[in-house]
Design an enzyme around this catalytic site. Structure first.
Site, PDB file in Angstrom:
ATOM      1  N   GLU A 111      94.901 -16.133 -36.010  1.00  0.00           N
ATOM      2  CA  GLU A 111      94.259 -15.603 -37.204  1.00  0.00           C
ATOM      3  C   GLU A 111      94.909 -14.277 -37.589  1.00  0.00           C
ATOM      4  O   GLU A 111      94.521 -13.219 -37.060  1.00  0.00           O
ATOM      5  CB  GLU A 111      92.765 -15.370 -36.949  1.00  0.00           C
ATOM      6  CG  GLU A 111      91.982 -16.622 -36.640  1.00  0.00           C
ATOM      7  CD  GLU A 111      90.523 -16.501 -37.079  1.00  0.00           C
ATOM      8  OE1 GLU A 111      90.063 -17.382 -37.809  1.00  0.00           O
ATOM      9  OE2 GLU A 111      89.862 -15.508 -36.719  1.00  0.00           O
ATOM     10  N   SER A 150      91.477 -17.410 -44.503  1.00  0.00           N
ATOM     11  CA  SER A 150      91.422 -17.864 -45.899  1.00  0.00           C
ATOM     12  C   SER A 150      91.794 -19.339 -46.069  1.00  0.00           C
ATOM     13  O   SER A 150      92.420 -19.715 -47.061  1.00  0.00           O
ATOM     14  CB  SER A 150      92.292 -16.973 -46.797  1.00  0.00           C
ATOM     15  OG  SER A 150      91.748 -15.661 -46.842  1.00  0.00           O
ATOM     16  N   GLU A 197      87.415  -9.343 -35.560  1.00  0.00           N
ATOM     17  CA  GLU A 197      86.283  -8.479 -35.951  1.00  0.00           C
ATOM     18  C   GLU A 197      85.630  -7.863 -34.722  1.00  0.00           C
ATOM     19  O   GLU A 197      85.150  -6.730 -34.766  1.00  0.00           O
ATOM     20  CB  GLU A 197      85.284  -9.295 -36.790  1.00  0.00           C
ATOM     21  CG  GLU A 197      85.841  -9.554 -38.191  1.00  0.00           C
ATOM     22  CD  GLU A 197      85.328 -10.820 -38.861  1.00  0.00           C
ATOM     23  OE1 GLU A 197      84.339 -11.407 -38.395  1.00  0.00           O
ATOM     24  OE2 GLU A 197      85.953 -11.220 -39.869  1.00  0.00           O
ATOM     25  N   GLY A 233      89.430 -13.324 -44.798  1.00  0.00           N
ATOM     26  CA  GLY A 233      88.511 -12.893 -45.858  1.00  0.00           C
ATOM     27  C   GLY A 233      89.202 -12.279 -47.065  1.00  0.00           C
ATOM     28  O   GLY A 233      88.549 -11.679 -47.912  1.00  0.00           O
ATOM     29  N   GLY A 253      86.326 -19.401 -41.928  1.00  0.00           N
ATOM     30  CA  GLY A 253      85.233 -18.443 -42.127  1.00  0.00           C
ATOM     31  C   GLY A 253      84.476 -18.766 -43.400  1.00  0.00           C
ATOM     32  O   GLY A 253      83.639 -19.672 -43.447  1.00  0.00           O
ATOM     33  N   GLY A 254      84.781 -18.035 -44.471  1.00  0.00           N
ATOM     34  CA  GLY A 254      84.049 -18.153 -45.732  1.00  0.00           C
ATOM     35  C   GLY A 254      83.847 -19.585 -46.210  1.00  0.00           C
ATOM     36  O   GLY A 254      82.730 -19.974 -46.594  1.00  0.00           O
ATOM     37  N   LYS A 265      80.008 -16.578 -38.836  1.00  0.00           N
ATOM     38  CA  LYS A 265      79.845 -15.122 -38.692  1.00  0.00           C
ATOM     39  C   LYS A 265      78.357 -14.775 -38.807  1.00  0.00           C
ATOM     40  O   LYS A 265      77.511 -15.544 -38.343  1.00  0.00           O
ATOM     41  CB  LYS A 265      80.738 -14.396 -39.709  1.00  0.00           C
ATOM     42  CG  LYS A 265      82.199 -14.878 -39.594  1.00  0.00           C
ATOM     43  CD  LYS A 265      83.207 -14.034 -40.308  1.00  0.00           C
ATOM     44  CE  LYS A 265      84.603 -14.610 -40.086  1.00  0.00           C
ATOM     45  NZ  LYS A 265      85.670 -13.848 -40.724  1.00  0.00           N
ATOM     46  N   ASN A 270      83.386 -20.883 -38.478  1.00  0.00           N
ATOM     47  CA  ASN A 270      82.812 -19.639 -37.943  1.00  0.00           C
ATOM     48  C   ASN A 270      81.911 -19.047 -39.027  1.00  0.00           C
ATOM     49  O   ASN A 270      82.400 -18.472 -39.995  1.00  0.00           O
ATOM     50  CB  ASN A 270      83.954 -18.672 -37.581  1.00  0.00           C
ATOM     51  CG  ASN A 270      83.433 -17.322 -37.110  1.00  0.00           C
ATOM     52  OD1 ASN A 270      82.224 -17.131 -36.936  1.00  0.00           O
ATOM     53  ND2 ASN A 270      84.341 -16.373 -36.909  1.00  0.00           N
ATOM     54  N   HIS A 321      87.680 -12.594 -31.333  1.00  0.00           N
ATOM     55  CA  HIS A 321      87.876 -12.539 -32.790  1.00  0.00           C
ATOM     56  C   HIS A 321      88.281 -11.120 -33.197  1.00  0.00           C
ATOM     57  O   HIS A 321      87.802 -10.143 -32.618  1.00  0.00           O
ATOM     58  CB  HIS A 321      86.587 -12.958 -33.515  1.00  0.00           C
ATOM     59  CG  HIS A 321      86.810 -13.229 -34.964  1.00  0.00           C
ATOM     60  ND1 HIS A 321      86.913 -12.210 -35.883  1.00  0.00           N
ATOM     61  CD2 HIS A 321      86.991 -14.383 -35.647  1.00  0.00           C
ATOM     62  CE1 HIS A 321      87.144 -12.747 -37.079  1.00  0.00           C
ATOM     63  NE2 HIS A 321      87.189 -14.059 -36.965  1.00  0.00           N
TER      64      HIS A 321
HETATM   65  P1  13P Z   1      88.021 -16.564 -43.628  1.00  0.00           P
HETATM   66  O1  13P Z   1      88.224 -18.063 -43.596  1.00  0.00           O
HETATM   67  O2  13P Z   1      86.808 -16.149 -44.381  1.00  0.00           O
HETATM   68  O3  13P Z   1      89.264 -15.858 -44.052  1.00  0.00           O
HETATM   69  O4  13P Z   1      87.727 -16.114 -42.118  1.00  0.00           O
HETATM   70  C1  13P Z   1      88.556 -16.556 -41.102  1.00  0.00           C
HETATM   71  C2  13P Z   1      87.937 -16.209 -39.819  1.00  0.00           C
HETATM   72  O5  13P Z   1      87.815 -15.057 -39.459  1.00  0.00           O
HETATM   73  C3  13P Z   1      87.459 -17.317 -38.968  1.00  0.00           C
HETATM   74  O6  13P Z   1      87.181 -16.901 -37.678  1.00  0.00           O
END
Ligand code: 13P
Length: 251
Positions: free
Chosen positions: A168, A209, A98, A174, A230-231, A11, A9, A96
């Site tokens: 998640e 993470s 967010e 994050g 994510g990251g 983002k 992802n 998600h």
């Molecule tokens: P991180 O891997 O950056 O923690 O993000 C996870 C995420 O929100 C994937 O959708």
């Protein structure tokens, strides 16, 4: 045999030109591997075409990060499920945390989005998870159950057998603080049990993470079928390291 799905992802990162170069770099690494995992890249809408043009015949899939719940119409600034399907997506992230937090998405709206995605023959990657406060108050299982049953309750009339769940925990997103394998496994097992009550056997990804370093211990767990990253999905080395960890589960 266990199935492994690794979804990145991105983002709100990667302009189209960067997305193209990054996708080519990922493909160059994966070409040297005997990849048996499902690899899904989820760019921002504007970069979907660049990724689709880059992957050609390579067996990498594309997912969007969101879609509107209505098929079409006067919804300025929105993107429909059929648009993302036509642009080359086979998947779409929905719900998600967010979007739940920043755009007020709730379990009912998420059900509408899942419905429109299934109608458009797209596979929803449906995110659920508890906040730190909810976990600290011992409410993790209650929150997960509510998220699953509220949304599934709205979808009784359609076939939900082609959905991917992503657990998640919000506190792990994050933060660099991934769930421990024990924490992840107990929630995944709980999700699996709830879904069984709906006659569903869906892949359940872990997200929060995930890195090349912790992926192996998480992906080895019995009820974890992959990761939503994510990251670490923004680095070729980290992302392909996670794909490598997934493949180790399959070879
Ligand atoms: P991180 O891997 O950056 O923690 O993000 C996870 C995420 O929100 C994937 O959708």
């Amino acid at each position: 045999m266990k199935r492994m799905i690794i979804a990145g992802n991105w983002k709100m990162n990667m302009i189209p030109s960067a997305a193209k170069a990054f996708t080519e770099d990922i493909m160059n690494v994966l070409r040297q591997r005997d990849n048996k995992s499902t690899v899904i890249l989820c760019p921002p809408f504007i970069s979907i075409s660049a990724v689709a043009d880059s992957i050609g015949d390579m067996s990498i899939s594309i997912g969007a990060q969101n879609c509107h719940e209505k098929p079409k119409g006067a919804f300025t600034g929105e993107i429909s499920a059929s648009m993302i399907a036509d642009a080359g997506c086979a998947y779409c992230i929905v719900g998600h945390s967010e979007r739940r937090r920043d755009f007020g998405e709730n379990d009912t709206l998420i059900a509408e989005k899942i419905r429109i995605l299934i109608n458009a023959k797209l596979i929803p990657i449906w995110c659920i998870g508890e906040s730190l406060e909810e976990r600290n108050n011992g409410k993790t299982f209650a929150i997960i159950e509510k998220q699953l049953t509220t949304t599934l309750g709205e979808l009784k009339d359609i076939d939900c057998s082609d959905i991917i769940i992503a657990y998640e925990p919000i506190w792990a997103i994050g933060t660099g603080l991934a769930a421990t394998p024990e924490q992840a496994q107990e929630v995944h097992e709980f999700i699996y049990t709830i879904l069984t009550g709906y006659n569903l056997n869906l892949p359940i990804l872990y997200g929060g993470s995930v890195t090349g370093d912790n992926a192996a211990s998480l992906l080895a767990l019995p009820n974890i079928n992959g990761a939503l990253v994510g990251g670490a999905s923004l680095s070729v080395e980290s992302f392909t390291g996670i794909v490598d960890a997934a493949n180790k589960q399959l070879h």
